[in-house]
Design a protein around this motif. Structure first.
Motif, short mmCIF file in Angstrom:
data_model
loop_
_atom_site.label_atom_id
_atom_site.label_comp_id
_atom_site.label_asym_id
_atom_site.label_seq_id
_atom_site.Cartn_x
_atom_site.Cartn_y
_atom_site.Cartn_z
N TYR A 113 0.83 -1.21 0.00
CA TYR A 113 0.00 0.00 0.00
C TYR A 113 0.86 1.26 0.00
CZ TYR A 113 -2.97 3.74 1.80
OH TYR A 113 -3.61 4.93 1.97
N THR A 129 -9.94 -2.15 -0.76
CA THR A 129 -8.89 -3.02 -0.21
C THR A 129 -9.10 -4.47 -0.64
OG1 THR A 129 -8.55 -1.57 1.71
CG2 THR A 129 -7.78 -3.84 1.91
N LEU A 146 -0.26 -4.20 4.19
CA LEU A 146 -1.17 -3.10 4.51
C LEU A 146 -0.45 -1.85 5.01
CD1 LEU A 146 -3.86 -5.38 6.01
CD2 LEU A 146 -4.37 -3.65 4.30
#
Length: 204
Positions: A113, A129, A146
């Motif tokens: 990310y 997501t 993440l």
């Protein structure tokens, strides 16, 4: 000088099947994924054209202004987006809900990310997501990262909300590192650099 910043991140093992990945997500989020997209006719797309990237770039800049996040650590250039995988969401009526940008390593080890900005209107962060996780799996990445996950202090609601968001996808809390090369006497600027790093971790 080279300094090392250590932090935590949640890594999702993409060797699992899509059903197994879905089952590891929190029950509340699974319900959102099942219902929100269908209810509001939300469409997901990967930004491939220059026009799509420019639309996301414009949206992202307005998001920074609204959130008062005009710091160098948030900045992104349109040329950088061309090297990232950008996903965005729209309603069936054409309302632009925002998007997210990811960086995939060349060895297909990690899908990481980088940036995100949405209206927070229909839980589009959750929906985007999940779409990114499925994309990373379909494209044979090993892990979905993440990004920075700060274990929150009791009185820091923002950090707690962010930590919960990243924890609810069923990943494993892991160590991660960032290395900074400093071209001047580090000890003179250590307090400032430390503050910059901690600020970056908190706003991701």
């Amino acid at each position: 000088y080279v300094i090392k910043s250590e932090f935590k991140t949640f890594l999702i093992d993409l060797s699992l099947s899509e059903d197994e990945l879905f089952s590891k997500i929190s029950r509340t989020t699974r319900n959102i994924l099942r219902q929100k997209a269908k209810k509001h006719k939300i469409e997901f797309r990967k930004a491939n054209s220059s026009q799509e990237l420019e639309q996301y770039y414009s949206f992202y800049q307005k998001f920074l202004d609204k959130e008062n996040r005009r710091y160098k650590i948030h900045s992104v250039k349109i040329d950088e987006l061309k090297h990232l995988d950008v996903f965005y969401a729209k309603t069936g009526e054409g309302e632009y809900l925002g998007g997210v940008a990811y960086l995939g390593t060349e060895d297909k080890n990690v899908f990481y990310y980088k940036y995100g900005a949405t209206l927070h209107k229909y839980c589009e962060n959750d929906l985007l997501t999940w779409e990114a996780i499925k994309f990373a799996k379909e494209n044979n990445y090993l892990f979905f990262d993440l990004s920075v996950a700060i274990i929150p202090e009791i009185d820091n609601k923002k950090a707690k909300d962010l930590f919960y968001f990243k924890s609810k996808w069923g990943g494993t809390l892991s160590n991660s590192y960032v290395y900074y090369k400093i071209g001047f006497p580090f000890y003179l600027f250590k307090p400032i650099i430390k503050l910059m790093i901690n600020t970056k971790l908190l706003i991701r």
